[in-house]
Design an enzyme around this catalytic site. Structure first.
Site, PDB file in Angstrom:
ATOM      1  N   THR A  11     -14.290   9.354  -3.062  1.00 20.83           N
ATOM      2  CA  THR A  11     -13.026   9.692  -2.131  1.00 20.83           C
ATOM      3  C   THR A  11     -12.361   7.988  -2.070  1.00 20.83           C
ATOM      4  O   THR A  11     -12.962   6.994  -2.718  1.00 20.83           O
ATOM      5  CB  THR A  11     -13.797   9.567  -1.117  1.00 20.83           C
ATOM      6  N   ILE A 109      -7.186  16.921  -0.515  1.00 20.72           N
ATOM      7  CA  ILE A 109      -6.139  16.098   0.242  1.00 20.72           C
ATOM      8  C   ILE A 109      -6.835  15.706   1.705  1.00 20.72           C
ATOM      9  O   ILE A 109      -7.299  16.649   2.412  1.00 20.72           O
ATOM     10  CB  ILE A 109      -4.982  17.039   0.717  1.00 20.72           C
ATOM     11  N   LYS A 110      -6.775  14.474   1.901  1.00 24.17           N
ATOM     12  CA  LYS A 110      -7.446  13.989   3.299  1.00 24.17           C
ATOM     13  C   LYS A 110      -6.458  13.813   4.316  1.00 24.17           C
ATOM     14  O   LYS A 110      -5.308  13.317   4.083  1.00 24.17           O
ATOM     15  CB  LYS A 110      -8.309  12.524   3.030  1.00 24.17           C
ATOM     16  N   LEU A 111      -6.705  14.546   5.451  1.00 26.50           N
ATOM     17  CA  LEU A 111      -5.708  14.267   6.577  1.00 26.50           C
ATOM     18  C   LEU A 111      -6.662  13.720   7.641  1.00 26.50           C
ATOM     19  O   LEU A 111      -7.830  14.289   7.797  1.00 26.50           O
ATOM     20  CB  LEU A 111      -5.337  15.726   6.989  1.00 26.50           C
TER      21      LEU A 111
END
Length: 295
Positions: A11, A109-111
């Site tokens: 990550t 996709i990090k949100l």
């Protein structure tokens, strides 16, 4: 560290990228990102934004050369309350990966796990087939809303929950099984498995190896190189503390959260409210520092 420990996935986040971008070893990536921003042109602001997105993707692409699984790339935290803005930025990152010859199957996709972020994740998954990793997750309400949105993966934070309880309570140390962060992830895991949600639970932000051992059996865990080094020196047999069988026997009840209920339940958890807003501010501050550096 990735070469040494050979994880399945890895990550990134704005703070990690900022730290790496300042290392001489990665200067070429920074130069390439700047050149890309200039090439696309536009206002200085646009050039910096494009260079910044490109830098995140360049780091992601480097990581993907070293792992068999997926890399997580974060959408700008300043968009945390802008559903459409997050969707647009996520699609842009996926396009940049595509230009680099990397398919969306290898990207998460990090949100931010705000209401808007969770709804953006729902749209990205259902309409665009873009896999999302919901980060900065501290409350049970956030976890329930993410499951209902059908996102691929959540990153409930363990260590930051512990930090809050130590800073705000009388107790300055916890046994791993009593650690509030461990208890939070255990409850989320049990809820997801009991009600058959497909969303992956990936415990994150650990402060010690005790927390990691206490979550043995969790779907995924994201662990820092420092703690992996400590774990590699331990030779104790680990037995899963989290199991699907036990989860299915637990007494949690299914709940449904619309926006009003989500906001109320999340707001009832002071720790989660404070840690979510604090996390967003810190990631946003590091994104601004990164932009200044690119400028």
């Amino acid at each position: 560290a990735i070469d040494e420990y050979k994880p399945l996935d890895a990550t990134t986040n704005p703070s990690l990228i900022l730290a790496a971008a300042q290392m001489p070893a990665y200067q070429k990536l920074v130069d390439d990102a700047v050149a890309y921003g200039k090439k696309l042109g536009g206002s200085e602001e646009e050039q910096i934004k494009n260079a910044s997105d490109k830098l995140f993707v360049l780091f992601g692409a480097e990581i993907l050369k070293r792992i068999p699984g997926r890399v997580s790339t974060e959408v700008d935290a300043r968009l945390s309350f802008d559903k459409e803005g997050m969707i647009q930025r996520a699609r842009r990152l996926i396009d940049l990966y595509k230009e680099a010859g990397i398919g969306k199957d290898r990207i998460l996709i990090k949100l931010s796990s705000t209401w808007e972020g969770i709804q953006a994740g729902k749209v990205l998954e259902a309409e665009y087939g873009i896999h999302c990793n919901m980060t900065l997750l501290f409350s049970f309400a956030q976890a329930v809303a993410c499951a209902e949105a059908g996102v691929t993966l959540i990153s409930p934070f363990v260590g930051r929950i512990l930090d809050w309880y130590i800073a705000n309570g009388d107790k300055k140390a916890y046994e791993p099984s009593e650690d509030p962060g461990v208890k939070s992830v255990t409850k989320i895991y049990n809820y997801y498995k009991k009600f058959g949600y497909k969303t992956i639970v990936m415990g994150a932000s650990f402060r010690n190896t005790g927390e990691i051992r206490a979550l043995t059996g969790c779907d995924y865990l994201t662990i820092s190189p420092k703690l992996l080094a400590e774990l590699s020196k331990e030779y104790t047999k680990l037995t899963p503390t989290l199991t699907v069988k036990e989860a299915q026997a637990c007494d949690l009840e299914k709940i449904h959260l619309d926006e009003k209920a989500f906001r109320w339940h999340h707001n009832e958890d002071q720790m989660a409210v404070e840690k979510l807003s604090d996390g967003i501010r810190k990631f946003a501050a590091d994104a601004i520092k990164l932009e200044r550096m690119l400028k």
